[in-house]
Design an enzyme around this catalytic site. Structure first.
Site, PDB file in Angstrom:
ATOM      1  N   ARG A  25      21.368 -18.843 -10.253  1.00  0.00           N
ATOM      2  CA  ARG A  25      22.024 -17.954 -11.216  1.00  0.00           C
ATOM      3  C   ARG A  25      22.686 -18.735 -12.349  1.00  0.00           C
ATOM      4  O   ARG A  25      23.774 -18.381 -12.795  1.00  0.00           O
ATOM      5  CB  ARG A  25      23.070 -17.065 -10.522  1.00  0.00           C
ATOM      6  CG  ARG A  25      22.487 -16.000  -9.622  1.00  0.00           C
ATOM      7  CD  ARG A  25      21.943 -14.823 -10.419  1.00  0.00           C
ATOM      8  NE  ARG A  25      21.211 -13.903  -9.565  1.00  0.00           N
ATOM      9  CZ  ARG A  25      21.723 -12.791  -9.045  1.00  0.00           C
ATOM     10  NH1 ARG A  25      22.953 -12.445  -9.298  1.00  0.00           N
ATOM     11  NH2 ARG A  25      20.983 -12.024  -8.292  1.00  0.00           N
ATOM     12  N   ARG A  29      25.636 -13.461 -16.066  1.00  0.00           N
ATOM     13  CA  ARG A  29      26.774 -12.802 -16.714  1.00  0.00           C
ATOM     14  C   ARG A  29      27.983 -13.678 -16.981  1.00  0.00           C
ATOM     15  O   ARG A  29      28.846 -13.297 -17.755  1.00  0.00           O
ATOM     16  CB  ARG A  29      27.198 -11.595 -15.875  1.00  0.00           C
ATOM     17  CG  ARG A  29      26.238 -10.442 -16.023  1.00  0.00           C
ATOM     18  CD  ARG A  29      26.408  -9.461 -14.899  1.00  0.00           C
ATOM     19  NE  ARG A  29      26.010 -10.095 -13.649  1.00  0.00           N
ATOM     20  CZ  ARG A  29      25.993  -9.488 -12.477  1.00  0.00           C
ATOM     21  NH1 ARG A  29      26.396  -8.250 -12.364  1.00  0.00           N
ATOM     22  NH2 ARG A  29      25.594 -10.127 -11.392  1.00  0.00           N
ATOM     23  N   ARG A  38      21.842  -9.547 -23.129  1.00  0.00           N
ATOM     24  CA  ARG A  38      21.729  -8.453 -22.149  1.00  0.00           C
ATOM     25  C   ARG A  38      22.061  -7.121 -22.815  1.00  0.00           C
ATOM     26  O   ARG A  38      21.370  -6.120 -22.594  1.00  0.00           O
ATOM     27  CB  ARG A  38      22.682  -8.770 -21.000  1.00  0.00           C
ATOM     28  CG  ARG A  38      22.933  -7.698 -19.993  1.00  0.00           C
ATOM     29  CD  ARG A  38      21.825  -7.643 -18.957  1.00  0.00           C
ATOM     30  NE  ARG A  38      22.226  -6.782 -17.863  1.00  0.00           N
ATOM     31  CZ  ARG A  38      22.278  -5.462 -17.936  1.00  0.00           C
ATOM     32  NH1 ARG A  38      21.957  -4.856 -19.051  1.00  0.00           N
ATOM     33  NH2 ARG A  38      22.661  -4.744 -16.893  1.00  0.00           N
ATOM     34  N   ASP A  75      13.532 -11.238 -11.563  1.00  0.00           N
ATOM     35  CA  ASP A  75      14.261 -10.813 -10.366  1.00  0.00           C
ATOM     36  C   ASP A  75      13.293 -10.639  -9.206  1.00  0.00           C
ATOM     37  O   ASP A  75      12.122 -10.297  -9.402  1.00  0.00           O
ATOM     38  CB  ASP A  75      15.015  -9.507 -10.605  1.00  0.00           C
ATOM     39  CG  ASP A  75      16.095  -9.317  -9.550  1.00  0.00           C
ATOM     40  OD1 ASP A  75      17.191  -9.890  -9.714  1.00  0.00           O
ATOM     41  OD2 ASP A  75      15.834  -8.630  -8.548  1.00  0.00           O
ATOM     42  N   TYR A 151      15.518  -4.720   0.857  1.00  0.00           N
ATOM     43  CA  TYR A 151      15.842  -3.814  -0.261  1.00  0.00           C
ATOM     44  C   TYR A 151      14.905  -2.606  -0.278  1.00  0.00           C
ATOM     45  O   TYR A 151      15.293  -1.499  -0.630  1.00  0.00           O
ATOM     46  CB  TYR A 151      15.781  -4.558  -1.598  1.00  0.00           C
ATOM     47  CG  TYR A 151      16.915  -5.543  -1.784  1.00  0.00           C
ATOM     48  CD1 TYR A 151      18.146  -5.130  -2.296  1.00  0.00           C
ATOM     49  CD2 TYR A 151      16.768  -6.874  -1.424  1.00  0.00           C
ATOM     50  CE1 TYR A 151      19.192  -6.025  -2.445  1.00  0.00           C
ATOM     51  CE2 TYR A 151      17.813  -7.775  -1.567  1.00  0.00           C
ATOM     52  CZ  TYR A 151      19.019  -7.349  -2.087  1.00  0.00           C
ATOM     53  OH  TYR A 151      20.052  -8.234  -2.223  1.00  0.00           O
TER      54      TYR A 151
END
Ligand code: CP3
Length: 344
Positions: A25, A29, A38, A75, A151
């Site tokens: 990562r 953010r 973004r 992702d 998921y």
């Protein structure tokens, strides 16, 4: 073509005086320049599927901190989407998919359209491979089948994986079919990533903790090893890193798989144990608690030096035990880079 990349050499088992470094990562953010792109892209998936934006955010941390490798911006959940599931990201909450609840739902999933659907990702890799400085390696990645399946079965991230485990016991055939489809889709996806310019591959198994050994071997180890073997069949020189997060002593099972070159260790795995049990067989990567980078200062410095020094006599790639969290102060990452590269 062999590139003069410290990261690739270390991953292939060569030792050098410097410690190659990148962070999970590393794009994200915590960086203001990421948040700007973004916002411009709209949704997170729009960002992943826009090669211009995705290339830009992949390169942002390299420009700022000069890491030794860039990781493709994408992702792990693009695969279920490519297999036919609707994917969205809810702000502040995370991913949402319509869950797979029955054997029929598994049968409906398709592997054929993966390459086509994910073509913007391959375009991002081609652009990165043209733009990246030759001393920097380009890492492609995918989720390992079990983690992606968690998921798909829950329809979202879940703190309690017991419902997913229950699905394996209750629907063993459907589960086997799901994993098989994920192995096929992921292999195809990664082959295309390598063809587009990825120079190393990491397989993220973020949810491999807490499975009984038999299930662990069936759901985590074997499918991940199968993907790695298939990749190596077509591209024998592509180095592969596995990251079975939380696997504890079961990490040793991964040291026996020839197709893996490196193993990424999580925050909880003791470093001395990894040195003794993994380093003789594979390049170790990772280990630093990402929350120490939120804290910064002497505590972070001491841990980073200790980690680097633990592995000073073996091939080792500096990284975290899991990704940076969004509230990581960017200046602490700069301090961390300085500490890792001191005396080098
Ligand atoms: O810099 C990099 O590491 C490359 C890009 C990358 C992302 N996700 C971008 C991302 C990589 C390698 C991943 C892997 C990933 N995605 C994993 C495995 C590693 C891990 O963290 O355990 C998992 C489980 C996912 C699934 C996922 N994606 C979740 C659960 C979430 C929501 C939670 C969160 O952190 O926001 C995402 C979204 C996501 N993937 C973001 C980023 C930068 C944040 C999205 C945003 O900007 O709004």
């Amino acid at each position: 073509m062999t590139k003069d990349s410290l990261f690739l050499k270390t991953l292939k088992g060569e030792q050098s005086l410097s410690t190659p470094t990148w962070f999970m990562r590393q794009a994200g953010r915590y960086l203001p320049e990421y948040r700007a792109i973004r916002a411009e892209a709209g949704s997170f998936t729009d960002l992943c599927y826009n090669p211009g934006f995705a290339t830009e955010v992949t390169l942002q941390p390299i420009r700022r901190y000069d890491m030794d490798a860039a990781i493709l911006f994408a992702d792990i959940l693009l695969i279920p989407e490519a297999m036919g599931m609707d994917l969205s990201f809810v702000a502040g909450e995370g991913p949402r998919l319509k869950p797979v609840v029955s054997a029929e739902n598994v049968t409906e999933l398709t592997v054929e359209r993966v390459r086509n659907h994910l073509s913007p990702v391959f375009e991002t890799l081609s652009r990165l491979s043209a733009e990246l400085d030759p001393s920097k390696a380009l890492i492609g990645f995918a989720g390992a089948p079990w983690t992606v399946a968690t998921y798909m079965l829950a329809g979202q991230g879940t703190k309690d994986p017991s419902a997913n485990r229950q699905f394996i016991y209750n629907h063993p055939k459907a589960f086997a079919e799901l994993i098989e489809k994920l192995v096929d889709a992921t292999t195809d996806y990664l082959l295309a990533q390598v063809e587009a310019g990825a120079e190393a591959i990491q397989l993220f198994d973020s949810w491999s903790a807490g499975l009984p050994q038999k299930l662990f071997e069936q759901a985590c180890l074997e499918p991940t090893a199968e993907i790695a073997r298939r990749l190596k069949k077509d591209h024998p020189d592509i180095p592969i890193i596995a990251f079975p997060k939380g696997a504890g002593p079961l990490y040793t099972l991964y040291t026996k798989v020839d197709a893996f070159d490196g193993l990424s260790i999580d925050t909880g795995l003791p470093w001395a144990w990894a040195l003794e049990n993994i380093s003789p067989y594979k390049t170790v990567q990772g280990g630093l608690d990402p929350l120490l980078v939120v804290k910064g200062g002497e505590e972070m410095a001491e841990a980073a030096r200790m980690l680097r020094d633990t592995f000073k006599d073996v091939p080792y790639i500096f990284n975290l035990g899991h990704g940076f969290v969004p509230h990581t102060p960017p200046e602490h990452v700069a301090d961390l880079m300085t500490i890792i590269r001191e005396k080098e």
